[in-house]
Design a protein around this motif. Sequence first.
Motif, PDB file in Angstrom:
ATOM      1  N   ALA A 172       0.719  -1.262   0.005  1.00  0.00           N
ATOM      2  CA  ALA A 172      -0.032  -0.067   0.061  1.00  0.00           C
ATOM      3  C   ALA A 172       0.762   1.364  -0.170  1.00  0.00           C
ATOM      4  CB  ALA A 172      -0.936   0.139   1.204  1.00  0.00           C
ATOM      5  N   VAL A 173       1.892   1.188   0.721  1.00  0.00           N
ATOM      6  CA  VAL A 173       3.012   2.158   0.696  1.00  0.00           C
ATOM      7  C   VAL A 173       3.619   2.544  -0.567  1.00  0.00           C
ATOM      8  CG1 VAL A 173       5.048   3.426   1.780  1.00  0.00           C
ATOM      9  CG2 VAL A 173       3.458   2.305   3.471  1.00  0.00           C
ATOM     10  N   ARG A 174       3.953   1.368  -1.297  1.00  0.00           N
ATOM     11  CA  ARG A 174       4.626   1.361  -2.373  1.00  0.00           C
ATOM     12  C   ARG A 174       3.604   1.884  -3.541  1.00  0.00           C
ATOM     13  NH1 ARG A 174       5.928  -3.794  -1.392  1.00  0.00           N
ATOM     14  NH2 ARG A 174       4.885  -4.691  -3.278  1.00  0.00           N
ATOM     15  N   ILE A 175       2.379   1.436  -3.455  1.00  0.00           N
ATOM     16  CA  ILE A 175       1.325   2.130  -4.404  1.00  0.00           C
ATOM     17  C   ILE A 175       1.387   3.914  -4.202  1.00  0.00           C
ATOM     18  CG2 ILE A 175      -0.950   2.251  -5.163  1.00  0.00           C
ATOM     19  CD1 ILE A 175      -1.049  -0.819  -4.501  1.00  0.00           C
ATOM     20  N   LYS A 176       1.136   4.292  -3.152  1.00  0.00           N
ATOM     21  CA  LYS A 176       1.004   5.765  -2.806  1.00  0.00           C
ATOM     22  C   LYS A 176       2.167   6.322  -3.368  1.00  0.00           C
ATOM     23  CE  LYS A 176      -2.037   5.595   1.312  1.00  0.00           C
ATOM     24  NZ  LYS A 176      -2.324   6.062   2.510  1.00  0.00           N
ATOM     25  N   ALA A 177       3.612   5.856  -3.174  1.00  0.00           N
ATOM     26  CA  ALA A 177       4.651   6.683  -3.501  1.00  0.00           C
ATOM     27  C   ALA A 177       4.731   6.667  -4.921  1.00  0.00           C
ATOM     28  CB  ALA A 177       5.874   6.042  -2.815  1.00  0.00           C
ATOM     29  N   LYS A 178       4.512   5.484  -5.293  1.00  0.00           N
ATOM     30  CA  LYS A 178       4.693   5.372  -7.200  1.00  0.00           C
ATOM     31  C   LYS A 178       3.741   6.104  -7.791  1.00  0.00           C
ATOM     32  CE  LYS A 178       6.768   3.032 -10.546  1.00  0.00           C
ATOM     33  NZ  LYS A 178       8.257   3.032 -10.599  1.00  0.00           N
ATOM     34  N   PHE A 184       3.616  13.438 -10.453  1.00  0.00           N
ATOM     35  CA  PHE A 184       4.759  14.343 -10.575  1.00  0.00           C
ATOM     36  C   PHE A 184       5.324  14.409 -12.064  1.00  0.00           C
ATOM     37  CE2 PHE A 184       9.167  15.613 -10.685  1.00  0.00           C
ATOM     38  CZ  PHE A 184       8.947  16.932 -10.356  1.00  0.00           C
ATOM     39  N   SER A 185       5.836  13.182 -12.338  1.00  0.00           N
ATOM     40  CA  SER A 185       6.544  13.057 -13.685  1.00  0.00           C
ATOM     41  C   SER A 185       5.373  13.315 -14.868  1.00  0.00           C
ATOM     42  CB  SER A 185       6.828  11.432 -13.793  1.00  0.00           C
ATOM     43  OG  SER A 185       7.818  11.127 -12.833  1.00  0.00           O
ATOM     44  N   GLU A 186       4.182  13.162 -14.772  1.00  0.00           N
ATOM     45  CA  GLU A 186       3.347  13.243 -16.006  1.00  0.00           C
ATOM     46  C   GLU A 186       3.167  15.062 -15.865  1.00  0.00           C
ATOM     47  OE1 GLU A 186       1.586  12.805 -18.823  1.00  0.00           O
ATOM     48  OE2 GLU A 186       0.566  11.031 -17.942  1.00  0.00           O
ATOM     49  N   SER A 187       3.221  15.843 -14.684  1.00  0.00           N
ATOM     50  CA  SER A 187       2.913  17.199 -14.569  1.00  0.00           C
ATOM     51  C   SER A 187       4.120  17.784 -15.187  1.00  0.00           C
ATOM     52  CB  SER A 187       2.963  17.499 -13.235  1.00  0.00           C
ATOM     53  OG  SER A 187       4.012  17.271 -12.476  1.00  0.00           O
ATOM     54  N   VAL A 188       5.262  17.270 -15.281  1.00  0.00           N
ATOM     55  CA  VAL A 188       6.441  17.957 -15.747  1.00  0.00           C
ATOM     56  C   VAL A 188       6.763  17.278 -17.163  1.00  0.00           C
ATOM     57  CG1 VAL A 188       7.607  18.685 -13.399  1.00  0.00           C
ATOM     58  CG2 VAL A 188       7.996  16.348 -14.618  1.00  0.00           C
ATOM     59  N   PHE A 189       6.212  16.378 -17.690  1.00  0.00           N
ATOM     60  CA  PHE A 189       6.576  15.525 -19.117  1.00  0.00           C
ATOM     61  C   PHE A 189       6.675  16.657 -20.255  1.00  0.00           C
ATOM     62  CE2 PHE A 189       5.410  13.689 -22.808  1.00  0.00           C
ATOM     63  CZ  PHE A 189       6.577  12.887 -23.080  1.00  0.00           C
ATOM     64  N   HIS A 468      -0.713  -1.348 -14.969  1.00  0.00           N
ATOM     65  CA  HIS A 468      -2.062  -1.219 -14.200  1.00  0.00           C
ATOM     66  C   HIS A 468      -2.822   0.029 -15.366  1.00  0.00           C
ATOM     67  CE1 HIS A 468      -2.375  -3.268 -10.356  1.00  0.00           C
ATOM     68  NE2 HIS A 468      -0.946  -3.420 -10.795  1.00  0.00           N
ATOM     69  N   ASN A 469      -2.641   0.020 -16.756  1.00  0.00           N
ATOM     70  CA  ASN A 469      -3.274   0.733 -17.519  1.00  0.00           C
ATOM     71  C   ASN A 469      -2.834   2.223 -17.349  1.00  0.00           C
ATOM     72  OD1 ASN A 469      -4.700  -1.227 -19.251  1.00  0.00           O
ATOM     73  ND2 ASN A 469      -6.052  -1.421 -17.576  1.00  0.00           N
ATOM     74  N   GLN A 470      -1.842   2.456 -16.731  1.00  0.00           N
ATOM     75  CA  GLN A 470      -0.968   3.847 -16.638  1.00  0.00           C
ATOM     76  C   GLN A 470      -0.563   4.352 -17.865  1.00  0.00           C
ATOM     77  OE1 GLN A 470      -0.065   5.555 -12.881  1.00  0.00           O
ATOM     78  NE2 GLN A 470      -0.468   3.592 -11.724  1.00  0.00           N
ATOM     79  N   GLY A 471      -1.429   5.380 -18.379  1.00  0.00           N
ATOM     80  CA  GLY A 471      -1.125   5.889 -19.598  1.00  0.00           C
ATOM     81  C   GLY A 471       0.456   6.447 -19.903  1.00  0.00           C
ATOM     82  N   TYR A 472       1.010   7.007 -18.743  1.00  0.00           N
ATOM     83  CA  TYR A 472       2.548   7.707 -18.857  1.00  0.00           C
ATOM     84  C   TYR A 472       3.412   6.559 -19.319  1.00  0.00           C
ATOM     85  CZ  TYR A 472       6.464   9.772 -16.862  1.00  0.00           C
ATOM     86  OH  TYR A 472       7.749  10.468 -16.856  1.00  0.00           O
ATOM     87  N   TYR A 473       3.256   5.312 -18.684  1.00  0.00           N
ATOM     88  CA  TYR A 473       4.322   4.436 -19.004  1.00  0.00           C
ATOM     89  C   TYR A 473       4.048   3.480 -20.278  1.00  0.00           C
ATOM     90  CZ  TYR A 473       5.361   5.401 -14.245  1.00  0.00           C
ATOM     91  OH  TYR A 473       5.891   6.072 -12.940  1.00  0.00           O
TER      92      TYR A 473
END
Length: 568
Positions: A172-178, A184-189, A468-473
Motif C-alpha cells: 500500500a505504501v509502494r502504491i501511494k509513493a509510485k 509528478f512525472s506526468e506534470s513536468v513531462f 495497471h493501464n497507466q498511460g504515462y508508462y
Amino acid sequence: MKFSQYPYKRPDFIKAIAQVKQWKTQFVAATSSEEQVQIIKQHLQLEGQVDMARSLAGVRSDLNAKDTFYQEEVQFLDQQMPIFKNEVNNLECQIVQSSYRKELEKEFGKQFFTILDQSTQTINKKTISIDQELGKLTNTYMEGYSQSMISYEGKKLPMGALFPFMTDKDRAVRIKAKDAYTQFSESVFEKNADLFGQLVQKRHEKAQALGYENYIPLRYLELSRSDYTQKQVEQFRKHIKTYFIPIALELRERRRKHFGVDFLDFYDSGLKFKDGNPKPKGSIQELLVKAGQMFKELSSETDHFFQSMVTNELMDVETREGKYPGGYNGLVSVDGASFILANFNGTSSDIQVLTHEVGHALQTNLSKEVAKKTYYYYFPTTDIAEIHSTAMELFTLSWQELFFEEKADKFRFAKISGQIFNLLDFCTGDEFQQFVYEHPHCSTEERSTKYAQIEKSYYPYLTKEYYHNQGYYIKGKSWVGVPHFITMPFYYIDYGLASICALQLWQRSQTDFKGAWKDYVNLCKAGGSRSYFELLEIANLQSPFEEETIASVAGFVKEWLDDDRMIA
C-alpha cells in the motif's frame, strides 16, 4: 584544505582569450620542439584553471540550487566557455599539425594527440552560438530537476526522499509513493520533453554546421570514442539481449515464487525480498565511519585516501531541498582533488552510490602521476571511467556485513542481480537515443512510442496489465525522467560496457583478489593516458564487444545467482 576553503575566482575571459591567441601566433612561429612544448604547457595550465573554475562553480551550484551567486556564475561561464574553447581549438588545430609532432608526442603522449585529433573536429566559430544555447537549455533543465519537490502524504519531498517509500515492503505504501512519482512525472513531462526537443534540434544543427549527417558521429568524437564504432555498439546491445534477457526473466520468475503471488507488476519492481530490502544500519556519520573501516581493510590505496576526503569535507551525502538529486564525482582542482555529491535516503543505494563515486575519486587520485604530462589524463573516456566506479562497488561486496549485518547476503544478491537489469536499461537507453538522433525531427509522441517499443524488446513483460493501464508508462513517456538522456547523450551505454568489464574483475577476484585488485589499481593509475583497448589490456580485460566475453560473464553471473540462500 577543506572544500569550503577552495577559492573560486571567475576567469578573466578577455585576458585568457587574448593569451591563447598570442600562444597560437608564437606556436606557428616556433623554430624548435622545445619552444612548442613550453607553449603547450602554459596553454594546458590556463585551460585547466578555467575548467576547474567551471567545475567548482558547478558543484557548489548543485549543492544549493537557491545559491544565486553560483547559479549566475554557471550561467555566465556557460556563455563564455564556447568562445574560449573556440580559441583553444584554433591553437590545438596548429598543435596537431605541428612539424614537430613526433617530438611533442614523446613529451605529452600519443593519446594527447588522439584526443586533440578528435576534439578539433567538434567545434568551430560557427558553433559558438549553438553551444551557448545548449548551455542555457541544459542549465534550465538542471535547475528544474534540482528543485523538484514531490507531494506525498501531505508533504513536499525531494525526489530522492521518495524512493524509500517506493521500495517499502508494505504494498500500500509502494502504491501511494509510485503514484505520487507518476503524477509528478506526468506534470513536468511536456515541459521537459519540449526542452529535450530543443536540445535535439540544436545538437543536430551543430552537427550539420560541422559537416556531419546527424549528431551521432559528432557525439562519438565529443566522447573521444577512437577505438570502436556505432556498429560495434549495436552488436554489443544485440549480445546483451541474447545472453541477459533469459537470466532477467528467470530472476523475475524466481522472485514471483519467492513473493508467493501470481503476477508481479510495476508497484513490485523496487522490492527485491518479501521481508523488505536490506537497509544500511546507522546514521550518515556512522555509515561513513564504517566505510572508513572498509576502505582501510580493502587496501593501502583506499585507506588514507578516503580518510582525507572525509577530513577535507570533499563529500556531501545528505538529501535536502534544492540539492541536485543524483550522485557524481567531480574534479575540482588540477592537483587531483575530487568532490563526491550524493543523496543518502536510508536505502541500499546509499552504499552503492558511495562506493561507486569513491571508485571515480580514487582513480583521479591515482592518476596524479600520469596527469603531470597533461591534466587531460585525469579524464579517461567515460566507458573506462565507469569501470573504476562499478568495479569498486563489486570489490567492496565482501565488507557489506558492516552496513547490512545479517542481510549482507541479500544485499550482495540484489546488487549482482541488479547488474542484469541495469544492462538491459543501458541498452534500452542507447537504442532510444540512436533513434532520436537519427530522426531529429520526430515529434514527442513519436519518440515516446518508439521508446515503449524498444523498452518492451528488452523487457517482454511490460504490458498494460503490468502498468495497471497507466498511460504515462504504456505510452512510453518515462524516458523523460532519465537525466542522462537529456544532458549527456550516449553516455548511458558506457555504464553497460563498463559493467561487463567490472564483472570480469569481480569474477577474477573470487579466486585471486590481490591479482584482480592490482589490475584495477594499474587501470586507475593510467587514467586517460591510453586508448580504450590499450587500457583494457593494462587491466587484463577482454573486450566487451566480443560475444565470447559477454557469454562468459553471463554464464558466471548466472551460476553465482543460482545460489538459493541469497533469496530465501
